[in-house]
Design a protein around this motif. Structure first.
Motif, mmCIF file in Angstrom:
data_model
loop_
_atom_site.group_PDB
_atom_site.id
_atom_site.type_symbol
_atom_site.label_atom_id
_atom_site.label_comp_id
_atom_site.label_asym_id
_atom_site.label_seq_id
_atom_site.Cartn_x
_atom_site.Cartn_y
_atom_site.Cartn_z
ATOM 1 N N ALA A 85 -5.742 11.929 -6.142
ATOM 2 C CA ALA A 85 -6.143 11.661 -4.761
ATOM 3 C C ALA A 85 -5.046 11.956 -3.749
ATOM 4 O O ALA A 85 -5.305 12.526 -2.680
ATOM 5 N N PHE A 86 -3.800 11.597 -4.084
ATOM 6 C CA PHE A 86 -2.725 11.681 -3.086
ATOM 7 C C PHE A 86 -1.466 12.381 -3.587
ATOM 8 O O PHE A 86 -0.695 12.933 -2.798
ATOM 9 N N GLY A 87 -1.239 12.363 -4.902
ATOM 10 C CA GLY A 87 0.053 12.730 -5.466
ATOM 11 C C GLY A 87 0.798 11.456 -5.834
ATOM 12 O O GLY A 87 0.607 10.406 -5.218
ATOM 13 N N TRP A 88 1.647 11.534 -6.846
ATOM 14 C CA TRP A 88 2.264 10.321 -7.366
ATOM 15 C C TRP A 88 3.614 10.006 -6.749
ATOM 16 O O TRP A 88 4.144 8.915 -6.930
ATOM 17 N N GLU A 89 4.226 10.935 -6.019
ATOM 18 C CA GLU A 89 5.545 10.669 -5.463
ATOM 19 C C GLU A 89 5.472 9.612 -4.364
ATOM 20 O O GLU A 89 4.457 9.444 -3.682
ATOM 21 N N ALA A 90 6.597 8.914 -4.161
ATOM 22 C CA ALA A 90 6.640 7.809 -3.209
ATOM 23 C C ALA A 90 6.218 8.231 -1.807
ATOM 24 O O ALA A 90 5.487 7.512 -1.125
ATOM 25 N N LYS A 91 6.660 9.411 -1.378
ATOM 26 C CA LYS A 91 6.333 9.840 -0.015
ATOM 27 C C LYS A 91 4.834 9.999 0.181
ATOM 28 O O LYS A 91 4.302 9.725 1.269
ATOM 29 N N TYR A 92 4.129 10.416 -0.867
ATOM 30 C CA TYR A 92 2.672 10.574 -0.767
ATOM 31 C C TYR A 92 1.977 9.209 -0.772
ATOM 32 O O TYR A 92 0.978 9.007 -0.059
ATOM 33 N N ILE A 94 3.260 6.402 0.303
ATOM 34 C CA ILE A 94 3.530 5.788 1.602
ATOM 35 C C ILE A 94 2.618 6.376 2.670
ATOM 36 O O ILE A 94 2.046 5.653 3.498
ATOM 37 N N GLU A 95 2.431 7.679 2.652
ATOM 38 C CA GLU A 95 1.551 8.325 3.633
ATOM 39 C C GLU A 95 0.112 7.863 3.451
ATOM 40 O O GLU A 95 -0.608 7.657 4.443
ATOM 41 N N ALA A 96 -0.316 7.694 2.203
ATOM 42 C CA ALA A 96 -1.683 7.226 1.949
ATOM 43 C C ALA A 96 -1.889 5.826 2.521
ATOM 44 O O ALA A 96 -2.956 5.509 3.068
ATOM 45 N N ALA A 105 -0.251 -0.031 -2.003
ATOM 46 C CA ALA A 105 0.247 0.856 -3.057
ATOM 47 C C ALA A 105 1.387 0.156 -3.773
ATOM 48 O O ALA A 105 2.111 -0.669 -3.194
ATOM 49 N N ALA A 106 1.538 0.477 -5.047
ATOM 50 C CA ALA A 106 2.657 0.000 -5.862
ATOM 51 C C ALA A 106 3.601 1.180 -6.058
ATOM 52 O O ALA A 106 3.242 2.162 -6.706
ATOM 53 N N VAL A 107 4.785 1.099 -5.493
ATOM 54 C CA VAL A 107 5.727 2.213 -5.469
ATOM 55 C C VAL A 107 6.961 1.846 -6.283
ATOM 56 O O VAL A 107 7.537 0.768 -6.080
ATOM 57 N N PRO A 252 11.565 -2.152 -11.280
ATOM 58 C CA PRO A 252 10.553 -2.896 -10.525
ATOM 59 C C PRO A 252 9.702 -1.991 -9.646
ATOM 60 O O PRO A 252 10.066 -0.838 -9.378
ATOM 61 N N VAL A 253 8.578 -2.527 -9.201
ATOM 62 C CA VAL A 253 7.717 -1.805 -8.263
ATOM 63 C C VAL A 253 7.552 -2.644 -6.999
ATOM 64 O O VAL A 253 7.521 -3.880 -7.044
ATOM 65 N N VAL A 254 7.474 -1.966 -5.867
ATOM 66 C CA VAL A 254 7.338 -2.616 -4.569
ATOM 67 C C VAL A 254 5.893 -2.478 -4.105
ATOM 68 O O VAL A 254 5.326 -1.376 -4.127
ATOM 69 N N ILE A 255 5.281 -3.583 -3.700
ATOM 70 C CA ILE A 255 3.925 -3.556 -3.166
ATOM 71 C C ILE A 255 4.026 -3.401 -1.651
ATOM 72 O O ILE A 255 4.645 -4.226 -0.970
ATOM 73 N N ILE A 256 3.452 -2.322 -1.139
ATOM 74 C CA ILE A 256 3.450 -2.057 0.297
ATOM 75 C C ILE A 256 2.018 -2.099 0.813
ATOM 76 O O ILE A 256 1.070 -1.895 0.048
ATOM 77 N N GLY A 257 1.861 -2.363 2.120
ATOM 78 C CA GLY A 257 0.521 -2.494 2.671
ATOM 79 C C GLY A 257 0.353 -1.798 4.007
ATOM 80 O O GLY A 257 1.319 -1.591 4.753
ATOM 81 N N ASN A 258 -0.893 -1.445 4.311
ATOM 82 C CA ASN A 258 -1.267 -0.854 5.583
ATOM 83 C C ASN A 258 -1.314 -1.943 6.655
ATOM 84 O O ASN A 258 -1.916 -3.000 6.463
ATOM 85 N N THR A 259 -0.684 -1.682 7.788
ATOM 86 C CA THR A 259 -0.563 -2.692 8.840
ATOM 87 C C THR A 259 -1.929 -3.174 9.329
ATOM 88 O O THR A 259 -2.167 -4.382 9.482
ATOM 89 N N ALA A 260 -2.850 -2.247 9.576
ATOM 90 C CA ALA A 260 -4.170 -2.628 10.084
ATOM 91 C C ALA A 260 -4.960 -3.421 9.046
ATOM 92 O O ALA A 260 -5.647 -4.402 9.375
#
Length: 510
Positions: A85-92, A94-96, A105-107, A252-260
């Motif tokens: 869907a997006f690519g597995w790299e961190a930058k992708y 984060i953009e998703a 996302a778990a990065v 470890p993995v970091v859980i990031i979230g969409n602001t909206a």
């Protein structure tokens, strides 16, 4: 058919309105019924889609659902789905998240250093967090995790929390990797990040890129990886040893979230999302410890060794990378985290070195024709769920129609359903109480790559009554309980399905 395999095969729920937040239709019906009865309707649960989900995310999802009383549900996308869907790299990833294609996302934390996130460096520093117990204690600490995550919002996403990762050990393919001299000039493949690059530069190690489906082991001397990655990726075919008492860093993995997406939640729900990353740390670390135990057992079964580097060699490795450790320690976050580690060290047990466990004395060593014959069994996915295994841990290869043939101290078994058709064979030894299956090879149609590996050794309790052979695990990591119906006391080598007949010459000498 490996129950210890941590898969990422969680069925994704449908998402509404731009993929971010979905409601639960069944819960909405219940709420309407309550309203008709005069009560106050309960709002429908919120489902958040999360990309890059390994098994740790599924454990987090289960605990989040429980802690929120069913109000928060995660819809995990495994790595193959994420990559498509997006690519597995961190930058992708984060953009998703930033664009709202997914809510979460778990990065991998190690990959964020390349994106100017330096606050995670104290957790990733070489030879500092060297045990699962220490990692868990740090990530259960709200003050510490807040400091570690402080640079993440620079990426345009919300920082929710950190989930513990497995430990990276030296994996040698051309010889043991024990001391600093073994790494000097050695070509090594591993997951990349700025801490990895700087550590390798100080050790004089040559970084070699992983290939898409794994490194070519003919041009490297090894890797840094969790021991479970060896059987999961068939690395044992090229590997020689894992340094039992050396941990470079956790993963470890970091859980990031969409602001909206997060703004649509109430304050309590947002707090629960974060709180559960800390409260789940202990159970996730327990899963990594079990992976280490099982991965070590499998690796020992195929002849891998687990040499000790010893204190002097470990001190020598630390001395080589001391400039990087000192630089991290000089930062505000580094000073805070390292001080906490020093406080915890006296009461935190060190990591037990990986080691091969001798075969129990009561395991069978002799062959017998007592159970020779042909057997079949039919097991549904629901049957496996009823045996207590989580949904995400059951692959297509773990259920279906089974054919088992036992003959002259040998066995072969096939598993077949609409999606998979697998086979394996090996030695069959038994006594009055136990059957011992030692795998020699396996293969077939395995869409999830879930296959038992050569060298795996399983002990099973057996009962044979009225034409039913019941095999149930005698150890924690082994095949599931299965009831086989005896078709014949004659071993019929033609009974196997055409789609995945094992190599009979190898299996039985026919």
């Amino acid at each position: 058919m490996s129950p210890a395999h941590h898969g990422t095969r969680f069925a994704a729920a449908a998402a509404m309105a731009g993929l971010i937040i979905a409601g639960c239709a069944a819960c909405t019906v219940d709420a309407t019924a309550a309203d008709r009865a005069g009560g106050t309707p309960s709002p429908a649960p919120t489902t958040l889609r999360i990309a890059g989900a390994g098994w740790e995310v599924h454990e987090y999802a289960d605990q989040l659902f429980e802690a929120s009383g069913g109000r928060l549900q995660l819809d995990p996308m495994d790595w193959s789905e994420t990559d498509s869907a997006f690519g597995w790299e961190a930058k992708y990833l984060i953009e998703a998240v930033k664009s709202g294609k997914v809510a979460l996302a778990a990065v991998p934390a190690a990959s964020l250093g390349d994106l100017a996130v330096a606050s995670l460096d104290p957790l990733l520093a070489p030879f500092v967090v060297d045990s699962l117990a220490m990692e868990a204690k740090l990530l259960e600490d709200d003050d510490i995790t807040s400091a570690l995550l402080q640079d993440v919002p620079k990426l345009g996403v919300e920082a929710i929390g950190i989930l513990p990762g497995s430990l990276a050990h030296p994996f040698g393919t051309s010889g043991p990797l024990l001391s600093a001299s073994d790494f000097a000039g050695a070509p090594i493949s591993t997951s990349r990040g700025q801490i990895v690059d700087r550590t390798f530069a100080l050790l004089g190690t040559k970084f070699v890129e992983w290939e898409k489906n794994g490194a070519r082991f003919d041009n490297i001397h090894g890797s840094l990886l969790p021991v479970m990655a060896i059987p999961d990726n068939d690395f044992h075919k090229a590997g020689r040893s894992v340094t039992a008492d050396v941990t470079f860093w956790p993963r470890p993995v970091v859980i990031i979230g969409n602001t909206a997406a997060l703004a649509a939640l109430n304050q309590g729900e947002r707090r629960t999302l974060s709180d559960v990353t800390r409260s789940s740390a202990r159970s996730i670390v327990g899963g990594h410890a079990e992976d280490d135990r099982v991965g070590t057992a499998w690796s020992c079964g195929v002849g891998m060794t687990f040499p000790l580097a010893g204190k002097a060699a470990i001190d020598g490795l630390r001395a080589e990378v001391r400039p990087l450790i000192d630089e991290i320690a000089a930062t505000d976050v580094g000073a805070k985290v390292f001080a906490r580690i020093a406080e915890l060290r006296p009461t935190t047990p060190p990591e037990t070195p990986l080691h091969c466990i001798p075969t129990p004395a009561n395991w069978p060593t002799k062959t017998s024709d007592r159970l020779d014959g042909t057997y079949i069994a039919d097991v549904t996915r629901a049957d496996r769920l009823a045996q207590g295994y989580p949904e995400y841990n059951i692959a297509d290869e773990d259920w279906g129609h089974y054919t088992l043939v036992v003959k002259d101290g040998r066995f072969a078994i096939t598993q077949q359903n609409d999606a998979s058709c697998t086979w394996k064979y090996g030695a069959w030894r038994m006594n009055e109480h136990l059957v011992r299956e030692t795998m020699e090879d396996g293969g077939g149609i395995a869409p999830n790559w879930v296959l038992d590996k050569p060298g795996m050794d399983f002990a099973l309790h057996w009962t044979d009554f009225n034409g039913t052979l019941l095999l149930s695990p005698a150890v924690e990591a082994g095949p599931w309980e299965t009831a086989f119906t005896r078709v014949s006391r004659v071993a019929n080598l033609n009974a196997f399905p055409d789609e995945c007949t094992p190599p009979l010459q190898d299996a039985f000498g026919h």
